[in-house]
Design a protein around this motif. Structure first.
Motif, short mmCIF file in Angstrom:
data_model
loop_
_atom_site.label_atom_id
_atom_site.label_comp_id
_atom_site.label_asym_id
_atom_site.label_seq_id
_atom_site.Cartn_x
_atom_site.Cartn_y
_atom_site.Cartn_z
N GLN A 17 0.79 -1.23 0.00
CA GLN A 17 0.00 0.00 0.00
C GLN A 17 0.83 1.28 0.00
N THR A 19 -4.16 6.37 -4.31
CA THR A 19 -5.27 5.70 -4.98
C THR A 19 -4.73 4.90 -6.16
N ALA A 53 -10.57 9.12 7.85
CA ALA A 53 -10.75 8.80 6.44
C ALA A 53 -9.59 7.98 5.90
N THR A 54 -8.37 8.30 6.34
CA THR A 54 -7.20 7.56 5.87
C THR A 54 -7.25 6.12 6.34
N TYR A 72 -3.26 10.09 -0.86
CA TYR A 72 -4.23 10.46 0.16
C TYR A 72 -3.63 10.38 1.56
N CYS A 73 -2.37 9.97 1.64
CA CYS A 73 -1.70 9.85 2.93
C CYS A 73 -0.21 10.10 2.75
N LYS A 78 -9.63 -1.13 3.95
CA LYS A 78 -10.21 -1.92 2.86
C LYS A 78 -9.24 -2.99 2.37
N GLU A 86 -5.63 13.53 -2.38
CA GLU A 86 -5.82 12.98 -3.73
C GLU A 86 -5.65 14.03 -4.82
N GLN A 134 -9.76 4.07 4.43
CA GLN A 134 -9.31 3.67 3.10
C GLN A 134 -8.31 2.52 3.18
#
Length: 321
Positions: A36, A56, A85-86, A62-63, A92, A198, A89
């Motif tokens: 990741q 993404t 939020a991080t 996003y991080c 998942k 993002e 994501q």
């Protein structure tokens, strides 16, 4: 460009309450992180910490985080405002690794240190072993990490305390978050905000020059876009450091910067250092750094491009520069 003295020249410590520490543990820790993040997990050792991005599938970050080895576990830090939020994501993908957890360490603290004296206060003579960004030395209660110097060669460090049980450094002035952020800007180290999540491929944020992207590791989410941009020389904009004057408040993250009547880039981070100015980081097109820049919607704000404390060779390689 100009490399005038930065305003972020204070010495002391700042409690980084705007960041949270996360522990990744369990049998799939390294494989999960390898799949990741833009960093090679094997390079994160008890002696070496590394920055990393999670992106993404389209390669948009996003991080932005730092990875620290804590025995068999990995620690990382997240901006508190973005952490829910991080983590949502990332989880998942974590579901694929049975028995592996990712949890906020509620009691943990991260303390930012400016100046060699601050490091010695925390780690004694061992502070002298931290010669390069990413070097780590264990302290009684955690890990002291050398990070990138600010412009003007002001040493910077982070003291990670997973258990949160350590006295604050004695005999040093306590600095504000604004002081710490100003030092980060002077070091050319960005952070994400809700307006910039993002928005950029990691290289646009100069993460490859901050030990944050490993181009020879295997596949990870977003890797195809990130690698293609690197190996095909497709990077057309990157992170710049600018001084601004004529503003009564710092330009907001995500604000447009213009060259003439055309968009030249976006503000990433900005802090005030006086009543009418300060410094900021912006992602700009490589053909716009010699233009007179303006802030969309605010004609009174003036800008001057400053040197970063590290080279960005892609700018010279870009024919548009």
């Amino acid at each position: 460009m100009n490399n005038r003295p930065t305003t972020a020249n204070q010495h002391g410590y700042a409690v980084l309450e705007h960041r949270v520490m996360v522990r990744i543990s369990g049998p799939g820790t390294d494989k999960f992180v390898q799949g990741q993040f833009s960093q090679h997990v094997d390079d994160v050792t008890p002696q070496q910490s590394r920055r990393a991005a999670a992106s993404t599938p389209k390669g948009r970050a996003y991080c932005l985080t730092r990875l620290v080895r804590d025995q068999q576990d990995l620690l990382m830090d997240l901006d508190r405002e973005l952490s829910d939020a991080t983590l949502g994501q990332l989880k998942k993908y974590l579901m694929l690794f049975r028995g592996t957890r990712m949890d906020v360490v509620e009691q943990a603290r991260i303390i930012g240190l400016l100046g060699q004296e601050a490091a010695v206060t925390v780690a004694g003579d061992n502070a002298a072993t931290l010669g390069s960004p990413g070097d780590v030395v264990a302290t009684e209660n955690g890990y002291l990490i050398r990070i990138e110097d600010s412009a003007g060669a002001l040493p910077r460090y982070e003291w990670w305390l997973p258990e949160g049980c350590a006295e604050l450094p004695e005999g040093l002035p306590e600095l504000t978050i604004n002081d710490w952020n100003a030092a980060s800007i002077a070091a050319g180290v960005p952070w994400l905000t809700p307006a910039t999540v993002e928005a950029y491929v990691p290289q646009m944020l100069n993460l490859q020059h901050l030990q944050g992207v490993h181009f020879k590791k295997g596949c990870y989410t977003g890797q195809e876009v990130i690698a293609r941009m690197h190996f095909l020389g497709q990077l057309k904009k990157s992170l710049y450091r600018l001084a601004f004057t004529g503003c009564t408040q710092a330009p907001e993250a995500g604000s447009n910067l213009l060259a003439g009547d055309k968009k030249a880039g976006d503000v990433v981070n900005a802090v005030m250092s006086s009543d009418n100015g300060g410094e900021l980081l912006a992602v700009l097109r490589h053909d716009a750094d010699k233009s007179a820049l303006s802030l969309e919607g605010n004609d009174s704000c003036q800008f001057e491009v400053l040197d970063l404390p590290y080279p960005v060779p892609e700018r010279e390689a870009d024919p548009a520069s």
